[in-house]
Design an enzyme around this catalytic site. Structure first.
Site, PDB file in Angstrom:
ATOM      1  N   HIS A  65      35.795  72.726  12.281  1.00 15.06           N
ATOM      2  CA  HIS A  65      35.782  73.134  13.127  1.00 15.06           C
ATOM      3  C   HIS A  65      35.362  73.083  14.547  1.00 15.06           C
ATOM      4  O   HIS A  65      34.201  73.933  13.885  1.00 15.06           O
ATOM      5  CB  HIS A  65      37.248  73.238  13.258  1.00 15.06           C
ATOM      6  CG  HIS A  65      37.577  74.943  13.212  1.00 15.06           C
ATOM      7  ND1 HIS A  65      36.985  75.580  11.937  1.00 15.06           N
ATOM      8  CD2 HIS A  65      36.893  76.068  14.005  1.00 15.06           C
ATOM      9  CE1 HIS A  65      37.343  76.645  11.985  1.00 15.06           C
ATOM     10  NE2 HIS A  65      36.921  76.876  13.261  1.00 15.06           N
ATOM     11  N   CYS A 184      40.885  87.783  12.957  1.00 16.55           N
ATOM     12  CA  CYS A 184      39.218  87.618  11.810  1.00 16.55           C
ATOM     13  C   CYS A 184      38.515  87.212  12.658  1.00 16.55           C
ATOM     14  O   CYS A 184      38.862  87.391  14.484  1.00 16.55           O
ATOM     15  CB  CYS A 184      39.569  86.359  11.033  1.00 16.55           C
ATOM     16  SG  CYS A 184      39.493  84.606  12.280  1.00 16.55           S
TER      17      CYS A 184
END
Length: 674
Positions: A65, A184
């Protein structure tokens, strides 16, 4: 997600063998659907994102992505591979591949797509349906969340419905409560997958789990009442938990984000055990490190490494906010010199002396606007280093410290130190327990007031003058570089720019060069020129190599090579990442050698540059432009020759049987997994 994916964007027989080929195949569908305007430009953005961190997830899933200026609208394409494709997941290749594209700057759209998809991918029934689907339109509808509702089964006469499982609260007992934080580095996929995994495991165990996702689009704080009522805390994170002192006084399980995805039941069980034993964690804003799962053995080394990562993150935060000021100010000043010459720097204020029809007046205007932008460099650097460490309360003392650094002539180094001091002082103040009535005014009044006073004292009285002396020494050293010393520095900078092509070493070299523009001298301008020249070499070399020796590269690489011409000319080093990822042992040493040659020649030629970016498009603003272009050409030729030589040697290496097979296929290249 109603308009993100259609049947035309679904490939249920994805034949690609590599992740680059898979991304290209799905991206071509986006182009055909008029969602992507430039295939090669978009794929370069996908490759750059993939180089930051693998996008493979456990369970046979790949989610490449990116945000890209070549995307018209948020789009999702899906491919299913029978053979599997390596996206870097620990459990093996992916058979379900989702290519997600969002327009540049469309943070909310991008996060919505990714977080929603990441949560659904934790549902085994959803992934099983994707693997079983045979109709692209039906699969697209499934991904959009448009599954047809099942008709309720008619109950047989005389048969009572099956009673629902009795919950702990219905039974009169209070359930075990856990609050969790997941995060993250990109704050997108893994963050939300860990949240969904923990919540699902909690439901299965009869545990009430409430999760705060700290994604890249910010986070919504847990209700303090929910935290207060919790029996234990789980942190599943790969970046610092923000406002961590909220969780003081609770049993804590502190792990990496992938542990939250892969073993949530174990984490919940560990949290219950710690609560039963009454283990209360000592939580402060400066805590680092996570439970390794192997006890506390050898934690010191892990904590030290974690601090190094955090320090680099803090510094890069400041540099990233400073770079737009450098770019705008540097280009304006360079344009002013191109129009009116270097004497423009000493022109009178245009507020009092501006003549519409005179080129010199316009040159002076550009110079003074650029100089105004440059005046913010050190305060912005210091302010956002502090912000990266301790959030908004640290902005004021950071900016104040940066401004004082300019006042005492401590320059760029003073800004670095001021930012770190401001962040550290604010973090120290945040550790002090305060009465509940004062908490509301702490971040807006008390912390900025006290921290600004402390940082100002330290910068004016304690460290400012020594740093100014060090800054002057560094400036004198750069200005005095000549001969072999300048060449050696050029070699080192060239190697750093080309080693990881946009990674940490590349960013350190670039930050060093950009920092010199805050107080430009002849030496710092030479460093900036050498850094940009070396950074252009990797994509230009790969573009040239794919042109002169096409048979050494795959069709996909040859197509990437065409895009690399523009990327290299624009000083986008990441244009070489797809080549380095596919064949690192041959590509990286080759481009490092070329970058070292270019950096050395640029320094030896005395080329200078006031603009922090722009590639060949700012050549008219470069000192010694023809020699500068010669340095870039020389490094590109060296890198090209080496990569062709190394790839050619490999092509000649197979035995006769292998060579015959290669001859028949026309391409002997053996892909190397990234």
């Amino acid at each position: 997600m109603s308009e993100l994916i259609t049947a035309e964007l679904v490939d249920l027989d994805l034949s690609a063998a590599t992740k680059d080929a898979a991304a290209r195949s799905l991206a071509e569908r986006m182009v055909a659907a008029h969602r992507v305007t430039d295939l090669d430009g978009f794929l370069a953005d996908v490759a750059a994102r993939e180089a930051q961190m693998p996008t493979g997830l456990d369970g046979g899933i790949g989610i490449p992505h990116c945000r890209s200026e070549h995307v018209n609208a948020p789009t999702l394409a899906f491919g299913r591979s029978a053979a599997g494709i390596d996206f870097g997941a620990a459990d093996g290749p992916a058979d379900l591949v989702f290519l997600i594209a969002a327009p540049a700057g469309a943070d909310d759209d991008h996060l919505t797509i990714l977080s929603g998809l990441a949560r659904r991918l934790m549902d085994p029934e959803f992934t099983a349906a994707l693997r079983a689907g045979t109709d692209p339109a039906a699969v697209a509808a499934l991904i959009r969340g448009e599954e047809p509702a099942e008709e309720p089964a008619a109950e047989e006469e005389g048969t009572a419905p099956e009673p629902e499982a009795e919950t702990a609260e219905a039974a009169g007992s209070v359930p075990f409560r856990i609050v969790a934080v997941t995060s993250c580095p990109t704050g997108i996929a893994h963050t939300y997958m860990a949240a969904e995994s923990l919540a699902s495991a909690g439901r299965a165990e009869g545990v009430e789990v409430t999760v705060e996702t700290q994604g890249s689009g910010g986070f919504k704080k847990l209700d303090p009442a929910v935290i207060a009522a919790a029996d234990a805390v789980i942190w599943a994170h790969d970046v610092e938990v923000r406002e961590r002192t909220r969780f003081r006084g609770k049993p804590l399980v502190d792990v990496g984000v992938k542990a939250g995805i892969n073993r949530p039941a174990e984490l919940i069980a560990e949290a219950r055990r710690k609560a039963e034993r009454g283990e209360i964690a000592a939580v402060s804003e400066a805590d680092g490190g996570k439970d390794s799962g192997d006890g506390d053995a050898d934690r010191s080394g892990a904590d030290h490494a974690h601090f190094g990562v955090r320090l680099r993150t803090y510094l890069m935060s400041g540099v990233s906010y400073m770079v737009p000021f450098v770019a705008a100010g540097g280009l304006l000043i360079a344009l002013s010199f191109a129009i009116g010459g270097y004497e423009t720097a000493s022109a009178k204020s245009v507020a009092d002396h501006f003549v519409w029809g005179e080129a010199d007046s316009w040159a002076a205007l550009l110079n003074q606007i650029g100089s105004a932008a440059f005046a913010f460099l050190v305060p912005v650097l210091a302010g956002y280093i502090a912000y990266g460490m301790a959030d908004r309360p640290a902005l004021v003392p950071g900016f104040v410290g940066g401004s004082i650094a300019l006042t005492v002539n401590a320059g760029f180094l003073g800004g670095l130190v001021a930012g770190l001091l401001a962040g550290a002082v604010v973090m120290a103040i945040q550790r002090v327990p305060v009465h509940a009535t004062l908490r509301g005014i702490m971040p807006v009044l008390v912390i900025p007031l006290i921290a600004s006073a402390v940082v100002g004292f330290l910068m004016f009285i304690v460290v400012g003058k020594p740093i100014a002396s060090l800054q002057n020494a560094l400036t004198d050293w750069l200005n005095g570089l000549s001969g072999s010393n300048a060449v050696i520095l050029g070699v080192v900078l060239g190697l750093m720019m080309c080693f990881d092509m946009g990674g940490p070493l590349n960013k350190v070299a670039y930050a060093f060069a950009v920092g010199g523009l805050a107080d430009p001298t002849d030496g710092s301008l030479k460093v900036m020129a050498a850094v940009m020249a070396a950074g252009m070499v990797p994509p230009l070399a790969m573009a040239l190599a794919t042109t002169v020796r096409k048979k050494l590269f795959t069709k996909t690489e040859r197509e990437n090579g065409r895009a690399a011409w523009v990327l290299g000319a624009s000083f986008i080093t990441e244009g070489a990442i797809p080549f380095a990822a596919a064949d690192p042992l041959r590509v990286i040493p080759s481009v490092m050698a070329g970058g070292a040659v270019t950096g050395a020649l640029s320094m030896a030629f005395g080329a200078t540059l006031r603009a922090p970016h722009g590639g060949v498009f700012v050549v008219p603003l470069i000192g010694e432009p023809f020699l500068y272009l010669l340095a870039i050409a020389a490094g590109t030729l060296v890198a090209t020759a080496l990569v062709v030589l190394l790839k050619g040697a490999r092509r000649a290496a197979p035995d006769p049987a292998g060579a015959a097979g290669a001859s028949a296929s026309g391409d002997s290249r053996v892909p190397v997994a990234a």
